[in-house]
Enzyme design. Structure first.
Site, short mmCIF file in Angstrom:
data_model
loop_
_atom_site.label_atom_id
_atom_site.label_comp_id
_atom_site.label_asym_id
_atom_site.label_seq_id
_atom_site.Cartn_x
_atom_site.Cartn_y
_atom_site.Cartn_z
N ASP A 14 0.81 -1.23 0.00
CA ASP A 14 0.00 0.00 0.00
C ASP A 14 0.84 1.27 0.00
O ASP A 14 0.65 2.15 0.86
CB ASP A 14 -0.93 0.02 1.23
CG ASP A 14 -1.70 -1.27 1.41
OD1 ASP A 14 -2.10 -1.86 0.39
OD2 ASP A 14 -1.92 -1.69 2.55
N GLU A 187 -11.45 0.99 -3.01
CA GLU A 187 -10.75 1.37 -1.78
C GLU A 187 -9.46 2.10 -2.15
O GLU A 187 -9.19 2.39 -3.31
CB GLU A 187 -10.43 0.11 -0.95
CG GLU A 187 -9.61 -0.92 -1.72
CD GLU A 187 -9.40 -2.22 -0.96
OE1 GLU A 187 -9.40 -2.20 0.28
OE2 GLU A 187 -9.24 -3.26 -1.63
#
Length: 552
Positions: A14, A187
């Site tokens: 991420d 997301e």
């Protein structure tokens, strides 16, 4: 000069990448591992140096009891008003209808800290990021969670204005910007303003082999005003099963001083067993979700496109204005434990390394026996990431157990349900012995049992070593550090992969670690003393059963 992907090997998921002047920074998720948020810096995007983690105190991060793969999800690093802003999420529940979490904000004028005490922002959804608009206003952009069983749990991307006077959100301004495409699971949002458009980058498809990144844009920040990029997705490996890099998506966009554009995203490099299809299963990602960087160009309609196609490339041209950065050639580590502070590569589970867990310095690491490696509370385990498919890790330990409830040694670990170790413990018949055991989805197996290796009387230290060779790994021991004996147990490395853990759990977001531990679940705090630790990476030596290295 070439960027070689992945640029941050091993568990570095991420990525949130930014540039401040001539320096690039990447912040990565750390989940249940302490300290929280992993930071790297570079001036060329090719060579990266590890920085101190910002969430290094329990004031900033308290994760005791958090489930595996809870904790720090998708931190967002930004720079504005002369300081760094860090938004981070502490997730307390990973499975089931709810995702109880808290989003926090901390700031620092120096990337190395100190970081301010955290401000609680909200708990609407995870993967929150802070957007600094060019008119001075700020907004929180986040995935939104919906627990209701008759709705999709991923309820679009929400934008909420942030008041810099009160340092709090204005809940009444919250609105849904974008619902994603039919792929769902939208997301990981990051918002940018470029040439009069607001561009929203978001992940879809779940962080597995169907993962992808989509881009949408709008002239305003009005509710549901964003339109998706035509001929998308922006990046994915869903349709490139033979490519060396997989799962790309969920990342951040950055420009160079010279006007070039790059995108950092998570990536995995799965492998297969010799007897498996290379397509189903697509593979086992023991190194977890790593970080890749792809070059971006803009088409005539003003949409961003990955150079080389949406599958990305293994080798990417570095920025033309890159400043050569000195960094280690690999991630090997040797630690004599001479210093009173831990090397930056070390991590603990859920809490900082304090006297409750042990001490370090003067050539020794002392670990106080606490709860087992299956606990989510007090665990005396000092570990570092697997960052290569092939490596040797070694230590030398002194331990004097007097019950089988005490053990200390060398472990390979994914989470509290998936790990193995070689260790010193106590046997009622033989006294001090060496055992090898594995926990496979909470199915615990002691491999030696009555054949546990007796430690000769008068032996002070025992040496342990693990040899990881991509698909499998073994353990060795020595009583003098010179003559080594291999324990006749070969373990399947796939059990320590994201993809294996996913079969039984929603918390599959980290990667394999190797490290040192001491257990005394009898509660007497028996101490293990470690003389050194050595982690040496070996050449990859791509084999016939490995994914082919090619460009999409």
């Amino acid at each position: 000069m070439k960027i070689q992907n992945p640029v941050l090997p091993g568990f570095n998921a991420d990525p949130s990448m930014i540039r401040v002047d001539d320096t690039y920074y990447i912040a990565n998720s750390t989940f249940e591992w302490f300290p929280g948020v992993r930071l790297h810096e570079s001036k060329d995007m090719v060579h990266w140096n590890l920085l101190p983690s910002p969430l290094s105190t329990t004031t900033l991060l308290d994760m005791v009891g958090n489930p595996a793969s809870g904790g720090i999800w998708a931190p967002d690093l930004s720079y504005a008003d002369g300081k760094f802003w860090l938004i981070y999420t502490d997730v307390k529940i990973t499975d089931g209808p709810f995702k109880d979490m808290t989003n926090y904000l901390t700031t620092a004028t120096d990337i190395r800290g100190p970081w301010t005490d955290p401000i609680k922002v909200n708990g609407v959804g995870f993967d929150a990021s802070l957007f600094h608009d060019d008119d001075g206003r700020k907004y929180l952009v986040q995935q939104t969670w919906d627990h209701r069983e008759y709705h999709h749990p991923f309820d679009g991307i929400t934008l909420t204005e942030f008041d810099t006077d009160t340092m709090q959100l204005k809940p009444e301004t919250a609105r849904n910007l974008y619902n994603g495409t039919d792929v769902k699971l939208v997301e990981g949002p990051h918002l940018y303003k470029i040439n009069g458009y607001y561009y929203l980058f978001a992940a879809q498809g779940g962080t597995v082999f169907t993962h992808q990144e989509v881009v949408a844009r709008s002239k305003t920040l009005d509710k549901l005003s964003f339109e998706s990029e035509p001929d998308g997705p922006f990046i994915t490996n869903m349709d490139t099963p033979d490519f060396y890099l997989q799962k790309q998506g969920h990342g951040a966009l950055v420009n160079t001083p010279g006007g070039e554009w790059y995108y950092a995203s998570l990536v995995s490099r799965p492998w297969n067993h010799k007897n498996e299809s290379a397509y189903d299963p697509r593979g086992w990602s023991t190194l977890g979700r790593e970080t890749s960087i792809q070059k971006v160009e803009w088409d005539d309609a003003g949409w961003p496109r990955v150079v080389g196609g949406h599958g990305g490339q293994v080798e990417v041209e570095a920025p033309k204005d890159a400043i050569l950065t000195k960094a280690p050639k690999d991630h090997s580590q040797h630690d004599e434990f001479d210093k009173s502070e831990l090397d930056l590569n070390w991590n603990t589970l859920r809490q900082p390394f304090t006297k409750k867990l042990g001490t370090v310095g003067n050539g020794e690491l002392k670990l106080v026996g606490n709860q087992s490696l299956s606990s989510t509370f007090d665990v005396s385990f000092l570990a570092r990431r697997w960052q290569a498919f092939n490596f040797d890790a070694e230590t030398k330990v002194k331990f004097d157990p007097y019950t089988y409830q005490q053990m200390a040694g060398l472990a390979n670990f994914y989470n509290d349900k998936h790990y193995s170790s070689i260790f010193i413990t106590w046997d009622e018949k033989k006294g001090h012995v060496i055992e090898v055991a594995q926990n496979d989805n909470n199915n615990y197996t002691s491999y030696l049992k009555d054949d546990a290796i007796a430690i000769p009387e008068g032996t002070d230290y025992v040496w342990f070593r693990t040899k990881v060779r991509k698909q499998s790994y073994t353990y060795e021991y020595s009583f003098d550090g010179k003559k080594w004996e291999t324990v006749p147990v070969e373990l399947d490395a796939a059990i320590l992969s994201d993809d294996y853990v996913l079969q039984t759990s929603g918390g599959f977001f980290t990667g394999a670690f190797v490290g040192l531990y001491a257990v005394d679940y009898a509660g007497y705090g028996q101490v293990a003393t470690f003389d050194h630790f050595d982690y040496q990476e070996l050449p990859d030596n791509v084999t016939s059963e490995s994914k082919l290295v090619s460009e999409s």
